[in-house]
Design an enzyme around this catalytic site. Structure first.
Site, short mmCIF file in Angstrom:
data_model
loop_
_atom_site.label_atom_id
_atom_site.label_comp_id
_atom_site.label_asym_id
_atom_site.label_seq_id
_atom_site.Cartn_x
_atom_site.Cartn_y
_atom_site.Cartn_z
N THR A 309 0.84 -1.19 0.00
CA THR A 309 0.00 0.00 0.00
C THR A 309 0.87 1.24 0.00
OG1 THR A 309 -0.12 0.39 2.40
CG2 THR A 309 -1.59 -1.28 1.47
N ASP A 310 0.30 2.36 -0.36
CA ASP A 310 1.01 3.62 -0.19
C ASP A 310 0.97 4.00 1.29
OD1 ASP A 310 2.43 5.92 -0.81
OD2 ASP A 310 1.22 6.38 -2.56
N TYR A 311 1.71 5.02 1.64
CA TYR A 311 1.94 5.45 3.02
C TYR A 311 0.62 5.69 3.78
CZ TYR A 311 5.32 7.73 6.26
OH TYR A 311 6.15 8.06 7.29
#
Length: 763
Positions: A309-311
């Site tokens: 996932t992104d941050y």
């Protein structure tokens, strides 16, 4: 059953003698390294060596507890760099507790080794970490921003750029880069356009593939290769209003025809990982979108890697409003196929209970852990967890002369000549006096652009330094004129005086490096501060003005261009900015770049892109009730594919091998290209196709091929393209991916707006 289980454990334990290095390897890892070696490695036992990677992964997985498996699904940031909203201070404790499978933002060999040693000495399973970082356009040797590189249309140079970046990153201990970004972007207000390849799907696919090949090399086991990560999956570039982190609203047809193909191209290129996007698709955030992560990515495209996932994207679903709490977010993300959760740490906190309650099948945990473990084997980390921790490579393979020359070459290939009135460029080295003016003329750090990894502004050669080296200190007068984003005009008088005393003015304007990139959307894309006023004042001197633009996005420069004699779009060129700009200004390199994003006439046109759909009331100046603006033209300032040269080229009308072909035949399109100017130069010959009648409305034209050729003055060359029914496919009114019978136009020229046409039929 007991005998079977006991046998499995014996087999797995035998594997771990090779898969997870023991104390002998730990001691060897700490021993001094011999020249040219990665680390001292204990030879693997034959039992493990003879197994396939899948068998090895299953054997390791069989020994792991539920909590250890979930730990592999977690990636946390180190505190050495900050690329998101917060840092979890307990990350080292989490590593030692076996609750982390990967770390990002941990830099340099010594620190990477120290964190890896925590895993290898403090955890039960001793499963090595993957170390990742945002290596977007160079690591220590910074290359032009990706949008600029795309303007070269030079796939070999782009692959070389990624190869250098990957090699430098690996030399300092990294295994993984969060690149390439392959989002198609049509709105220059969005700051992250600087990370991608522009507005065109066809070209975006080719560049995405080149960058994956550059980063990953021939094998992930190569200690000088890094694993690539395709992002942001998907349609992040379609953020509404050009505002970062915003929602998207596109049809499935547009998603599949425009935004998804570059992602699929990276799967075909063998990319190791994907990153889910922040935005939603049809109401479901990408991080929890099973149709996207499992249905398309894995089942349709056959992707075998893992998704990160992104941050903090998992917990951000609370703000999206599609989950009730963090447990619900963790559940929906893991079931959808988000294998590794970045930074918010809710997988560790919530998944054990969700599995024990039966809300999340343990098979989903196993599937994600298996995908991650497989990549660790492919990266060679089980054989040697310190594979990329080599001090000699760290000391010798970064910022080398060869790397700097590659950066310089990429920079000049990326620049686009937008205007050259009276052939002011190229400049002669015999020029008597040059006034170098502007807030970016002496800047070093801004030349790096956004997402510049470990690029050091002090290592950058500025335009001022390079110009003095080019023609001599005594010939250069420097005046800042104004700051980048300030209301102060106190420096104007000095700048005007310098201009009056010079033969030519070189004016360096643009954005600061932190005005584009993540979280850097701009509602106005004009030159900030007093820069427009500065060039207007300099124009009054009557001296020729060579405007050099440094920026990370297409700008609204409609009011600026008339005041400049020549305009060179240099983007953010990287470490070798100054020398590369001088190469172009003084004619050692004849600019050949072409725009990959349209420059709008006004921000009011945005989004504006070359392959729009037809309207039922196309523009007609004589008819008020047609599609137009009352106050500006329909046409952009500079179209997709546009770029000048110091020479000129004539491209003939296209000749077709046939006026009608069937679905199994290829059509050959041929043009003659002649250099009609005074300089040797390169031309990018572009092929576009228009489907005249479709079961759904079709774009006015679509890029389907290009060739970059070099010609001496007076020389001519035939250029041919092949078109088949595969090139004409789209998703029809029943969502079938197909080509349809009927008439087509083919266009060939040197930009999307400057073309000659022919017509054929698909039977």
């Amino acid at each position: 059953m007991k005998k079977v289980k006991h046998s499995l454990l014996i087999s797995a334990c035998a594997l771990l003698l090779t898969a997870a290095p023991g104390m002998a390897q730990q001691k060897a890892a700490k021993a001094p390294l011999k020249s040219g070696t990665a680390s001292a490695v204990v030879a693997p036992a034959k039992t493990g060596a003879s197994k396939s990677i899948d068998q090895k992964v299953d054997s390791v997985l069989a020994l792991m507890t539920l909590e250890e498996k979930i730990g592999q699904l977690t990636i946390l940031t180190s505190d050495q760099d900050v690329t998101g909203p917060f840092v979890r201070p307990e990350y080292k404790k989490d590593i030692m507790a076996g609750k982390v499978g990967s770390i990002f933002n941990a830099l340099k060999v010594d620190y990477v080794r120290s964190l890896q040693e925590m895993v290898m000495t403090k955890t039960r399973m001793k499963i090595p970490l993957i170390f990742g970082y945002d290596v977007i356009h160079g690591y220590r040797t910074t290359f032009p921003i990706p949008l600029a590189e795309a303007c070269s249309w030079d796939l070999a140079a782009i692959e070389r750029s990624a190869r250098v970046a990957g090699t430098e990153a690996a030399a300092e201990g990294l295994d993984w880069t969060f690149a390439p970004m392959v989002d198609i972007a049509r709105d220059p207000r969005w700051g992250r356009v600087m990370e991608g390849a522009g507005e065109d799907t066809y070209l975006g696919c080719l560049i995405a593939e080149a960058r994956v090949k550059g980063f990953q090399g021939k094998s992930l086991k190569d200690p000088l290769s890094v694993m690539a990560c395709t992002k942001h999956y998907a349609a992040y570039g379609a953020a509404q209003a050009g505002r970062d982190y915003s929602t998207t609203d596109i049809t499935e047809r547009v998603l599949r025809d425009v935004y998804l193909p570059p992602f699929e191209a990276t799967v075909k290129a063998g990319v190791g990982t994907f990153m889910s996007a922040f935005n939603d698709i049809d109401g479901t955030p990408a991080t929890a979108n099973k149709w996207l992560l499992d249905g398309i990515l894995r089942k349709e495209w056959g992707f075998k890697g893992f998704v990160v996932t992104d941050y903090t994207a998992v917990t951000e679903m609370l703000e999206h409003g599609n989950v009730a709490d963090s447990a619900d977010a963790a559940k929906k993300a893991i079931i959808a196929g988000a294998d590794m959760e970045m930074q918010s740490n809710v997988y560790n906190a919530k998944l054990p209970a969700l599995v024990k309650s039966g809300e999340v099948p343990v098979s989903d945990i196993d599937a994600s852990a298996r995908r991650i473990l497989r990549k660790k084997f492919e990266l060679g980390l089980f054989e040697d967890p310190y594979r990329r921790c080599n001090k000699q490579r760290e000391n010798t393979l970064v910022l080398t002369n060869e790397n700097l020359e590659a950066s310089r070459d990429m920079a000049r290939k990326s620049m686009v000549l937008l205007k050259n009135e009276n052939n002011v460029l190229p400049l002669s080295k015999t020029v008597s006096k040059v006034a170098l003016i502007g807030p970016l003329a002496a800047s070093q750090v801004d030349m790096l652009g956004g997402w510049s990894a470990q690029g050091d502004g002090k290592k950058v050669t500025s335009l001022l330094t390079a110009l003095k080296a080019e023609i001599g200190d005594s010939k250069v007068t420097y005046a800042m004129g104004c700051k980048i984003d300030s209301t102060d005009q106190n420096g104007f008088a000095e700048a005007v005086a310098a201009a009056k005393a010079a033969d030519v003015v070189i004016l360096a304007l643009g954005e600061s490096k932190d005005m584009s990139g993540e979280a850097c959307s701009r509602a106005s894309i004009k030159l900030p501060g007093q820069q427009e006023a500065l060039i207007a004042e300099l124009r009054k001197t009557g001296k020729p003005i060579v405007l050099v633009l440094f920026n990370g996005r297409p700008l609204d420069i409609t009011a600026v261009v008339p005041n400049a004699t020549s305009v060179l779009e240099a983007w953010f060129p990287g470490t070798m900015a100054g020398p590369a700009v001088c190469d172009v200004l003084f004619g050692r390199y004849n600019p050949a770049g072409k725009l990959v994003m349209t420059f709008p006439y006004s921000v009011g046109q945005v989004p504006v892109f070359y392959n729009q759909k037809h309207t039922g009331r196309p523009f007609d100046a004589k008819n008020h009730y047609t599609s137009k603006y009352l106050d500006i033209p329909n046409e952009p300032l500079f179209p997709f594919g546009y770029g000048l040269s110091y020479t000129t080229f004539d491209i003939s009308a296209p000749k077709l091998s046939s006026t009608a072909v069937n679905f199994k035949e290829e059509l050959t399109v041929t043009v003659s290209v002649k250099n009609t100017g005074r300089f040797e130069g390169e031309e990018i010959v572009q092929l576009y196709v228009q489907d005249l009648v479709g079961s759904i409305t079709r774009p006015v034209k679509e890029l389907k091929g290009y060739k970059k050729i070099k010609l001496s003055p007076g020389a001519a060359q035939e250029v041919s393209f092949k078109i088949s029914s595969e090139d004409l496919k789209f998703h029809d009114n029943k969502m079938n991916f197909t080509a349809e019978k009927g008439g087509f136009k083919v266009y060939v020229g040197n930009s999307s707006a400057n073309v000659k046409e022919a017509r054929f039929e698909l039977k």
